[in-house]
Write a protein that holds these residues in place. Structure first.
Motif, PDB file in Angstrom:
ATOM      1  N   LEU A   5       0.829  -1.197   0.000  1.00  0.00           N
ATOM      2  CA  LEU A   5       0.000   0.000   0.000  1.00  0.00           C
ATOM      3  C   LEU A   5       0.867   1.252   0.000  1.00  0.00           C
ATOM      4  N   GLU A   6       0.475   2.208  -0.826  1.00  0.00           N
ATOM      5  CA  GLU A   6       1.131   3.505  -0.817  1.00  0.00           C
ATOM      6  C   GLU A   6       0.670   4.297   0.410  1.00  0.00           C
ATOM      7  N   ASP A   7       1.387   5.400   0.703  1.00  0.00           N
ATOM      8  CA  ASP A   7       1.058   6.192   1.887  1.00  0.00           C
ATOM      9  C   ASP A   7      -0.384   6.697   1.859  1.00  0.00           C
ATOM     10  N   ASP A   8      -0.858   7.152   0.680  1.00  0.00           N
ATOM     11  CA  ASP A   8      -2.222   7.665   0.606  1.00  0.00           C
ATOM     12  C   ASP A   8      -3.243   6.549   0.768  1.00  0.00           C
ATOM     13  N   GLU A   9      -2.867   5.335   0.368  1.00  0.00           N
ATOM     14  CA  GLU A   9      -3.769   4.194   0.538  1.00  0.00           C
ATOM     15  C   GLU A   9      -3.833   3.765   1.999  1.00  0.00           C
ATOM     16  N   ILE A  10      -2.728   3.858   2.701  1.00  0.00           N
ATOM     17  CA  ILE A  10      -2.724   3.571   4.141  1.00  0.00           C
ATOM     18  C   ILE A  10      -3.587   4.594   4.871  1.00  0.00           C
ATOM     19  N   GLN A  11      -3.493   5.842   4.454  1.00  0.00           N
ATOM     20  CA  GLN A  11      -4.323   6.896   5.051  1.00  0.00           C
ATOM     21  C   GLN A  11      -5.801   6.626   4.800  1.00  0.00           C
ATOM     22  N   PHE A  12      -6.120   6.184   3.581  1.00  0.00           N
ATOM     23  CA  PHE A  12      -7.514   5.852   3.255  1.00  0.00           C
ATOM     24  C   PHE A  12      -7.988   4.668   4.090  1.00  0.00           C
ATOM     25  N   ARG A  13      -7.145   3.647   4.233  1.00  0.00           N
ATOM     26  CA  ARG A  13      -7.518   2.483   5.052  1.00  0.00           C
ATOM     27  C   ARG A  13      -7.821   2.907   6.485  1.00  0.00           C
ATOM     28  N   ASP A  14      -7.002   3.783   7.026  1.00  0.00           N
ATOM     29  CA  ASP A  14      -7.231   4.247   8.395  1.00  0.00           C
ATOM     30  C   ASP A  14      -8.532   5.043   8.499  1.00  0.00           C
ATOM     31  N   GLU A  15      -8.858   5.802   7.448  1.00  0.00           N
ATOM     32  CA  GLU A  15     -10.113   6.551   7.428  1.00  0.00           C
ATOM     33  C   GLU A  15     -11.309   5.598   7.438  1.00  0.00           C
ATOM     34  N   VAL A  16     -11.226   4.536   6.646  1.00  0.00           N
ATOM     35  CA  VAL A  16     -12.301   3.548   6.601  1.00  0.00           C
ATOM     36  C   VAL A  16     -12.443   2.856   7.949  1.00  0.00           C
ATOM     37  N   ARG A  17     -11.328   2.485   8.550  1.00  0.00           N
ATOM     38  CA  ARG A  17     -11.383   1.812   9.847  1.00  0.00           C
ATOM     39  C   ARG A  17     -12.036   2.704  10.903  1.00  0.00           C
ATOM     40  N   ALA A  18     -11.691   3.990  10.881  1.00  0.00           N
ATOM     41  CA  ALA A  18     -12.283   4.910  11.852  1.00  0.00           C
ATOM     42  C   ALA A  18     -13.784   5.052  11.621  1.00  0.00           C
ATOM     43  N   PHE A  19     -14.190   5.112  10.363  1.00  0.00           N
ATOM     44  CA  PHE A  19     -15.615   5.216  10.042  1.00  0.00           C
ATOM     45  C   PHE A  19     -16.371   3.979  10.523  1.00  0.00           C
ATOM     46  N   LEU A  20     -15.814   2.807  10.274  1.00  0.00           N
ATOM     47  CA  LEU A  20     -16.463   1.570  10.706  1.00  0.00           C
ATOM     48  C   LEU A  20     -16.537   1.503  12.224  1.00  0.00           C
ATOM     49  N   ARG A  21     -15.488   1.921  12.893  1.00  0.00           N
ATOM     50  CA  ARG A  21     -15.478   1.905  14.357  1.00  0.00           C
ATOM     51  C   ARG A  21     -16.558   2.818  14.926  1.00  0.00           C
ATOM     52  N   ASP A  22     -16.794   3.956  14.270  1.00  0.00           N
ATOM     53  CA  ASP A  22     -17.734   4.947  14.793  1.00  0.00           C
ATOM     54  C   ASP A  22     -19.176   4.700  14.365  1.00  0.00           C
ATOM     55  N   ASN A  23     -19.405   3.962  13.275  1.00  0.00           N
ATOM     56  CA  ASN A  23     -20.742   3.865  12.699  1.00  0.00           C
ATOM     57  C   ASN A  23     -21.336   2.461  12.635  1.00  0.00           C
ATOM     58  N   LEU A  24     -20.489   1.435  12.661  1.00  0.00           N
ATOM     59  CA  LEU A  24     -21.008   0.064  12.592  1.00  0.00           C
ATOM     60  C   LEU A  24     -21.406  -0.367  13.996  1.00  0.00           C
ATOM     61  N   CYS A  83     -14.431  -3.749   5.438  1.00  0.00           N
ATOM     62  CA  CYS A  83     -15.818  -4.086   5.796  1.00  0.00           C
ATOM     63  C   CYS A  83     -15.937  -5.546   6.183  1.00  0.00           C
ATOM     64  N   ALA A  84     -15.245  -6.436   5.447  1.00  0.00           N
ATOM     65  CA  ALA A  84     -15.278  -7.860   5.779  1.00  0.00           C
ATOM     66  C   ALA A  84     -14.626  -8.099   7.137  1.00  0.00           C
ATOM     67  N   ARG A  85     -13.527  -7.431   7.408  1.00  0.00           N
ATOM     68  CA  ARG A  85     -12.824  -7.600   8.679  1.00  0.00           C
ATOM     69  C   ARG A  85     -13.683  -7.139   9.855  1.00  0.00           C
ATOM     70  N   ALA A  86     -14.448  -6.065   9.642  1.00  0.00           N
ATOM     71  CA  ALA A  86     -15.285  -5.523  10.715  1.00  0.00           C
ATOM     72  C   ALA A  86     -16.613  -6.265  10.861  1.00  0.00           C
ATOM     73  N   GLY A  87     -16.956  -7.123   9.891  1.00  0.00           N
ATOM     74  CA  GLY A  87     -18.223  -7.845   9.958  1.00  0.00           C
ATOM     75  C   GLY A  87     -19.415  -7.028   9.528  1.00  0.00           C
ATOM     76  N   ALA A  88     -19.204  -6.028   8.666  1.00  0.00           N
ATOM     77  CA  ALA A  88     -20.313  -5.185   8.206  1.00  0.00           C
ATOM     78  C   ALA A  88     -21.277  -5.998   7.347  1.00  0.00           C
ATOM     79  N   PRO A  89     -22.579  -5.713   7.416  1.00  0.00           N
ATOM     80  CA  PRO A  89     -23.532  -6.426   6.566  1.00  0.00           C
ATOM     81  C   PRO A  89     -23.244  -6.186   5.089  1.00  0.00           C
ATOM     82  N   ASN A  90     -23.371  -7.241   4.280  1.00  0.00           N
ATOM     83  CA  ASN A  90     -23.290  -7.072   2.833  1.00  0.00           C
ATOM     84  C   ASN A  90     -24.500  -6.284   2.346  1.00  0.00           C
ATOM     85  N   LEU A  91     -24.278  -5.326   1.478  1.00  0.00           N
ATOM     86  CA  LEU A  91     -25.395  -4.627   0.860  1.00  0.00           C
ATOM     87  C   LEU A  91     -25.958  -5.480  -0.263  1.00  0.00           C
ATOM     88  N   ALA A  92     -27.270  -5.376  -0.485  1.00  0.00           N
ATOM     89  CA  ALA A  92     -27.918  -6.154  -1.540  1.00  0.00           C
ATOM     90  C   ALA A  92     -27.281  -5.796  -2.886  1.00  0.00           C
TER      91      ALA A  92
END
Length: 395
Positions: A5-24, A83-92
């Motif tokens: 992963l490039e630096d910007d991709e690592i930053q994006f991954r961290d953003e997704v993880r934070a969103f999942l932590r706060d909203n799932l 999303c798979a790691r966090a166990g988020a529901p699959n969208l239809a």
């Protein structure tokens, strides 16, 4: 192709993880983990879709002009893995991943303006009307007819194995509009209101005891011609385009999560006896599955690399569909061995049809039974091998 992963991709991954932590929420995560197939009950998937839609993340593959985030292929892959790691529901998938892209590509401006926002918000919940008795993998044999009557088509016939038709308010379907044309030439692609007079839905209870599939019958159902996607008698072109999306997607993120859970459970002692990993045969099967999933992930990165550079991945999509679904079945067999005699213990579902009690958290029997269909839907794996033989080997 750089797999790091490039630096910007690592930053994006961290953003997704934070969103999942706060909203799932724990309730939504539990609903996602309880799903025994790629289809999650809409009581979990729709609330999660609304949360993602508010962030602009409901349709990772959609371009910005139609309401998507405009992500790169690697960002989409990272999002799927997190999303798979966090166990988020699959969208239809029927709306967001299948008919939505078809409407973008083949629909009129009016159809795009009306349907795409409703797909994103979840206001329209879709099912797929392709298979019929006698017309499954060979869709050219379909017989459901749509006869012209002024500004409408009148549909008569039936569809089968229609996933979540009992939840859907819309169907995208293939109908025969010219019975005298060559099989693939007389088919039209229509958007059908599931609440229209003459539509009847009957449940099909699967081997896991769950109501996911249905038969759908059409008795003089009137559909406006404005609901046609593409030209009359050219539905085969639209259907082939849609199948590219049905067979695509990422298998490795979810498969890796499943294997990690199996390895963790197999490493622990239980009332059944010592850790199952002490069994050399099981340990070898698990290690083999892990190696093959890594190979699938590399192929998915190859597809992402091709798409990001504007190339068509060609037969790689058939390869992924074949390898991904067959590996899913092997992993569910490992889960069944891990659950042992707990696997078939039934518990009551809200729908009354039952499922499986997860004493070790994996609904093993229900998942196993559901995965048997994975190598059939979206074009059977035998058909995918024919595609690879023709396009790769020139046979």
């Amino acid at each position: 192709m750089n797999l790091e992963l490039e630096d910007d991709e690592i930053q994006f991954r961290d953003e997704v993880r934070a969103f999942l932590r706060d909203n799932l929420t724990p309730e939504l995560a539990a609903g996602g983990r309880s799903a025994t197939s790629v289809f999650c009950d809409p009581q979990y998937s729709l609330p999660w879709q609304r949360i993602l839609h508010a962030r602009g993340w409901a349709a990772p593959t959609w371009p910005k002009e139609f309401g998507g985030p405009g992500w790169s292929e690697m960002q989409r892959y990272i999002f799927a893995e997190e999303c798979a790691r966090a166990g988020a529901p699959n969208l239809a998938p029927m709306g967001l991943r299948m008919v939505g892209p078809c409407i973008m590509h083949h629909g009129t401006p009016e159809q795009r303006a009306y349907y795409l926002p409703r797909i994103l918000s979840g206001e329209d919940y879709w099912c797929q009307g392709y298979s019929e008795p006698g017309a499954g993998s060979d869709l050219a044999n379909l017989r459901t007819r749509a006869d012209s009557d002024g500004d409408h088509y009148v549909i008569n016939g039936s569809k089968i194995w229609t996933t979540h038709a009992h939840f859907a308010n819309m169907m995208f379907g293939l109908v025969r509009t010219d019975p005298d044309a060559k099989p693939q030439k007389g088919i039209t692609f229509l958007l059908i209101d599931m609440k229209a007079p003459g539509v009847t839905i009957r449940p099909i209870i699967n081997l896991a005891g769950e109501h996911e599939l249905n038969e759908v019958f059409f008795d003089n159902v009137r559909v406006p011609k404005a609901n046609r996607i593409g030209a009359e008698n050219d539905g085969w072109t639209v259907a082939k385009y849609l199948l590219e999306f049905e067979r695509g997607g990422s298998f490795a993120p979810a498969l890796r999560v499943c294997l990690k859970r199996i390895r963790a459970a197999a490493s622990a002692e239980s009332e059944l006896g010592p850790p199952l990993l002490d069994d050399s045969a099981f340990a070898a099967r698990l290690a083999s599955a892990e190696i093959k999933v890594e190979a699938i992930q590399i192929t998915e990165h190859r597809v992402a690399s091709a798409l990001s550079s504007g190339q068509n991945p060609g037969p790689l999509s058939s390869m992924l569909k074949t390898q991904g679904t067959e590996m899913l079945q092997k992993i569910e067999e490992l889960g069944l061995d891990l659950a042992a005699h707990y696997a078939p213990v039934a518990r009551a579902h809200a729908n009354g049809h039952g499922a499986n009690e997860p004493p070790i958290g994996n609904d093993a029997a229900a998942r196993y039974f559901n995965s048997r269909a994975a190598s059939i839907y979206g074009g059977s794996n035998e058909i995918q091998r024919n595609i690879m033989a023709r396009l790769v080997l020139g046979l």
